[in-house]
Design an enzyme around this catalytic site. Structure first.
Site, short mmCIF file in Angstrom:
data_model
loop_
_atom_site.label_atom_id
_atom_site.label_comp_id
_atom_site.label_asym_id
_atom_site.label_seq_id
_atom_site.Cartn_x
_atom_site.Cartn_y
_atom_site.Cartn_z
N HIS A 243 4.27 30.82 4.78
CA HIS A 243 4.28 31.56 6.04
C HIS A 243 5.31 32.69 5.92
O HIS A 243 6.49 32.45 5.72
CB HIS A 243 4.63 30.62 7.19
CG HIS A 243 4.48 31.27 8.53
ND1 HIS A 243 3.25 31.67 9.02
CD2 HIS A 243 5.38 31.64 9.47
CE1 HIS A 243 3.41 32.23 10.20
NE2 HIS A 243 4.70 32.23 10.50
N ASP A 245 6.73 35.77 7.95
CA ASP A 245 6.77 36.52 9.21
C ASP A 245 6.88 38.01 8.89
O ASP A 245 7.79 38.44 8.17
CB ASP A 245 7.94 36.04 10.07
CG ASP A 245 7.64 34.68 10.70
OD1 ASP A 245 6.46 34.45 11.05
OD2 ASP A 245 8.56 33.86 10.83
N ASP A 355 1.50 29.61 13.50
CA ASP A 355 2.79 29.79 14.19
C ASP A 355 2.67 30.80 15.33
O ASP A 355 3.40 31.76 15.35
CB ASP A 355 3.83 30.27 13.16
CG ASP A 355 5.21 30.46 13.78
OD1 ASP A 355 5.54 29.73 14.71
OD2 ASP A 355 5.96 31.34 13.31
N HIS A 557 3.53 38.13 15.49
CA HIS A 557 3.97 37.14 16.47
C HIS A 557 5.49 36.96 16.63
O HIS A 557 5.91 36.04 17.34
CB HIS A 557 3.29 35.79 16.23
CG HIS A 557 3.62 35.13 14.92
ND1 HIS A 557 2.75 35.13 13.85
CD2 HIS A 557 4.69 34.45 14.50
CE1 HIS A 557 3.30 34.47 12.84
NE2 HIS A 557 4.47 34.04 13.21
ZN ZN Z 1 5.86 32.90 12.14
#
Ligand code: ZN
Length: 1004
Positions: A243, A245, A355, A557
């Site tokens: 993951h 970001d 997420d 996000h």
């Molecule tokens: Zn995230």
């Protein structure tokens, strides 16, 4: 016989780390070190030296000589940049490059080893591009989030740079013991296997202590590792991923490097481990790697072709799902899928959003329209009030579309493939009654990093091991295929209808207002730019892809929700500003092109065929006109834009009358008290008072807002308990006295902040607008505006992307109570069967629905991760709109408020305005996009949706002759013919149905 189980378990932990792990590297050799700000500026450096001011890059060159005795054996470099052992991706990290500068792999606290091949002279050389990203202390305000305030003190101290000899058998023993120890600790104390495993591990350690060697110890545990799992054991598909970001506690520019590090590590593992698979989402991340490291990208392409690297998600980034417009979410998929198809030859088969902070009920249809019927997330395991009852289920949206949805029961998207995780997943899995399968997303993440060789070593031992579920490393598709086979065989799959509301992180609906306003503005301008390029008929107009992509990236996000560091938000605002300026230029160019035959006054984005225009020129034709107080002329005219519902006639015979403390038009009578508080709003036609007796409306409420865990993310229920009501005015003045517009401005001061509320009533309008301007100087406070409404309703209807959902106006059940702050786009409507009142707004999302009132969250200011957000001026218009039965009027007024008039003049002499490019007739239908087809054929794409939950007959006509029309998918590929006669297309829309039509030659 001693029986102190706990002491023996402690012994195992200690001996594993102190006695067994050191056997893995029996010999070590220090390396020579140079470091500097670039490869051309390296100077000698030593372990223990400090490096890395915040947000800078330091280059290291490590060189060493492999002793002749190591020849032919496994050698690794161990580099410790000064890591804290936890949290890969939340501190310094590095990219190892080879002598030619090519990426080899990333290094982070859990990936310090770099396999090396000495040259013929036994020499090893590595270059590391190291990033000194600050490690934020959760959740303490920090100056580190901006380069301006972060200072320049070096943050890290180089700990180690060594060449080590690897004893592969000892390494394997560590994994053997680690896995068996982990399995043992998951077993029930009464399970005989637990005692047996404990004794087996003890025997292996005893043997090592007695000097019997690693092979003998492995021999002791071999039988336990070879005991297969029991029949009927749960089955886990482990999917390696990372993951990443797109920005958060680091800026977008650092994410580019995180992608390169993580992807390089994944490629190196794919190269060496045939059983490994790697899934990665977000076309934007791939595009960065393609742009910056084309050779690495070429290796990714090879692994994609071999089916071992699996693109997932189908989106441009993993965006927030609450805040972007419906069209934006759809474009995330269109843009993402197109990129994956063009550069990797695949379209993704599942939406992958592990997420993201809640999932609106319109999404299943949006996913399906992009060809995706599968969805993976696990975020709802963070729910703080209610446990979501399913792990695999049909998620049914507002229109009835279903997508097969899976929440991995491991309850994390950063799994490490440990026995504890597998036991948790199996024990908690809610679907054992009908399904054997769950998915385990593993790999370090949030800041990237991804799977490690340790995880693969554990997965290998856990593949078929007594006491554990079966584990296989594969792709998300493999998982879904197994479940779909169960479904096909008649499994009773549970159905969840409606939104997947996330019971935490409600502050993200309001944090970082400028980022949200920039996104909203760009969404409007993108829509306008496409519309006007279409109206101008300019098939060669430059595509908007790059501008769309900039906006889509910032919907990530942790950016759009407002949960990033200061630098991320400052950069987002600058990008939105640049994109908006360019869009305005393009719109002006299209309008100039349209107006080349004479002046045109147009409402850029109104959907009304007969909209009211405000301009400085005489109207085309003989329509009714009225001179405004500022000398401009208002009139009706056909618009060269969209036409949906026939507009109400301009009520030129209507007048706004303003007297002392009241104003009225033919629809509403409004009065206020000496402090400018609204005391009464009467809907004249319905003979209804909107404000409950004795109460005040449009009251600003200021409340202390101190969340406990995640400051920018969370807004808690106690915020609403004892707000300060700001009902005292600094001034109240009438600023417009009619006849077309009446306006009253109320100024309120509170602490260092201030606000003006301007009540605006227009001739003929059913709406009272409250234009709010805030100069916000508070920290850790929430500012809301409250509208108590004299309507009895159990729930409210909230606008969402491509439709509406109902939310409770009460807290009767725990599920109702948890929805104390909800997301709504454009409107919240509270209605009795024959009469309702909608609270509209053009730029806020957070709403509280309780005690017969609708509250709109106007501003907040958390202190982590940005200690000083949202200072200064913010504007939004909130409006009250009473109405008769249904949502048609609400949706139409909300559209008018959200897309205001664009007055435009060109040329010098009045001339008839051209017909709208596309006109749609039919109540309750909204047009989301009118654009030229992406294939440059000149065809026109029209997307519209039914917005009220009713069944509608709609006709669509165009300024050009419609030779052919087709329903198409979101990739604009025709799917079936749309019937048309005399150039008019007639279609029936189901409740909340989204339709994309292609008009033109290629539609047939
Ligand atoms: Zn995230």
């Amino acid at each position: 016989m001693h029986d102190d189980r706990e002491l023996v378990e402690e012994r195992i932990t200690r001996e594993l780390h102190e006695r067994v792990v050191p056997l893995v590297h029996p010999e070590r050799q220090t390396m020579r070190i140079e470091a500097g700000p670039s490869l051309d500026e390296l100077t000698p450096f030593a372990t223990g030296d400090r490096w890395g001011p915040p947000w800078t890059t330091t280059w290291f060159r490590f060189a060493g000589d492999v002793p002749p005795s190591w020849a032919g054996r496994r050698v690794e470099a161990l580099i410790d940049l000064g890591f804290r052992l936890d949290a890969p991706g939340f501190q310094c990290e590095g990219l190892v490059r080879d002598a030619d500068g090519r990426p080899v792999q990333g290094i982070h606290p859990r990936r310090q080893a770099v396999p090396v091949e000495p040259d013929a002279g036994g020499r090893v050389e590595l270059v590391v591009e190291a990033a000194s990203n600050p490690a934020f202390v959760q959740f303490r305000p920090s100056p580190m989030g901006s380069r301006d305030t972060a200072g320049d003190r070096p943050l890290y101290r180089l700990e180690r740079a060594e060449l080590v000899l690897v004893d592969a058998e000892a390494e394997a023993l560590v994994h053997d013991l680690d896995v068996l120890d982990g399995v043992m600790r998951t077993l029930d104390l009464r399970d005989p296997r637990r005692a047996r495993l404990l004794r087996t591990i003890e025997r292996a350690l005893d043997g090592l202590a007695a000097g019997r060697g690693v092979d003998a110890a492995r021999g002791v545990v071999a039988a336990a590792l070879a005991t297969p799992s029991r029949a009927g054991a749960h089955r886990v598909v482990a999917v390696g991923h990372a993951h990443i970001d797109t920005a958060w506690l680091w800026p977008v520019a650092e994410t580019v490097r995180k992608c390169i590090r993580t992807f390089a590590s994944a490629v190196s593992m794919l190269d060496t481990d045939p059983g490994f698979r790697f899934a990665a989402s977000s076309a934007q991340h791939y595009e960065w790697v393609r742009e910056h490291e084309p050779e690495l990208f070429a290796r990714i392409v090879e692994h994609v072709r071999a089916g071992r690297w699996i693109p997932v998600g189908g989106m441009w980034v993993e965006p927030d799902m609450n805040l972007p417009s419906g069209e934006s979410i759809l474009r995330q998929l269109v843009t993402g899928q197109r990129w994956f198809e063009e550069h990797l030859g695949v379209r993704c088969a599942e939406v992958w959003l592990p997420d993201v902070f809640g999932y609106p009920a319109g999404l299943p249809q949006v996913f399906a329209s992009a060809g995706i019927r599968r969805f993976v997330t696990q975020k709802l395991s963070w729910n703080r009030t209610n446990r979501f009852p399913h792990h695999t289920f049909w998620w049914e949206g507002i229109d009835g579309t279903r997508v097969l949805t899976h929440f991995p029961p491991v309850d994390t998207y950063n799994a490490e493939v440990t026995p504890a995780e597998l036991a948790h997943a199996s024990a908690g899995f809610a679907e054992h009654g009908w399904s054997e399968w769950s998915l385990l997303p593993f790999g370090y993440g949030d800041g990237g990093g991804g799977p490690t060789r340790d995880m693969l070593a554990r997965a290998d031992r856990l593949a078929d091991l007594d006491g554990m579920p079966n584990v296989s490393i594969s792709s998300p598709s493999t998982f879904f295929e197994h479940v779909e086979a169960e479904v096909a065989a008649g499994a009773p799959v549970p159905v969840w209808r409606g939104e997947l509301y996330f019971e935490t992180h409600r502050g993200t609906l309001t944090s970082q207002l400028r980022t949200k306003a920039g996104n909203r503005r760009c969404e409007r301008l993108l829509r306008e730019a496409e519309l006007w390029a279409t109206t101008a008929g300019d098939a060669d107009a430059r595509p908007l892809d790059d501008l769309w992509q900039d906006v889509l990236t910032l919907q990530f996000h942790d950016i759009l929700p407002g949960s990033s560091i200061a630098r991320v938000h400052a950069e987002a605002e600058a990008t939105h500003e640049r994109v908006a300026a360019e869009l305005e230029e393009r719109i002006a160019a299209s309008l100039a092109c349209i107006a080349s035959n004479g002046p045109v006054l147009c409402n850029a984005a109104s959907h009304d065929g007969d909209e009211v225009f405000v301009g400085s020129l005489k109207p085309p034709g003989d329509g009714p006109t009225q001179t405004l107080t500022d000398g401009r002329v208002a009139f009706r005219a056909r618009v060269p834009g969209l036409a949906v519902a026939p507009a109400e006639a301009l009520a030129v015979d209507d007048r706004v009358v303003v007297t002392d403390r009241s104003m009225s038009n033919s629809r509403l009578a409004v009065s206020w008290d000496v402090d400018g508080n609204l005391r009464s709003i009467i809907d004249i036609a319905h003979a209804r008072e909107l404000i409950p007796g004795g109460e005040l409306a449009a009251v600003l409420e200021l409340a202390v807002d101190r969340p406990v865990r995640y400051d920018a993310w969370d807004l808690e229920w106690w915020v609403r308990r004892e707000p300060e009501r700001l009902t005292t005015a600094e001034s109240v003045e009438v600023v417009e006295r009619g006849p077309l517009v009446g306006a009253v401005r109320v100024t309120r001061l509170f602490g260092a902040s201030s606000a003006t509320l301007t009540y605006v009533l227009r001739a003929g309008s059913p709406r009272l607008d409250v234009e709010v301007e805030v100069d916000w100087q508070h920290s850790e406070h929430l500012l809301s505006i409250a509208f108590p409404i004299d309507v009895r309703a159990d729930d409210a209807t909230c606008g969402i992307q491509f439709g509406a959902v109902r939310r409770p106006m009460h807290a009767s059940t725990s599920w109702d109570a948890a929805k104390f702050e909800v997301c709504a786009h454009r409107f919240v409507d509270v209605a009795e069967p024959s009469f309702g009142v909608a609270v509209l707004n053009d730029g806020r999302y957070g709403h509280a629905l309780a005690d017969g009132a609708v509250r709109v969250s106007l501003a907040r200011a958390a202190r982590y991760p940005d200690p000083d957000p949202d200072r200064g001026r913010h504007e939004v218009t909130v409006a009250l709109c009473p109405h008769g039965p249904g949502l048609v009027e609400v949706v139409a007024e909300a559209e008018r408020l959200d897309l205001p008039l664009r007055a435009f003049t060109g040329g010098s002499a009045p001339a008839p305005a051209p017909a709208p490019a596309v006109s749609v007739t039919g109540d309750g239908v909204l047009v989301d996009a009118v654009k030229l087809a992406d294939d440059h054929s000149g065809d026109v794409i029209v997307r519209l949706h039914e917005a009220c939950g009713d069944r509608r007959n709609v006709t669509l006509a165009a300024a050009f002759r419609i030779r052919a029309a087709a329903f198409c998918d979101t990739a604009e590929r025709p799917r079936r013919t749309a019937e048309s006669s005399d150039g008019v297309v007639a279609i029936t829309l189901r409740p909340f149905e989204i339709v994309t039509l292609r008009l033109g030659d290629s539609a047939s």
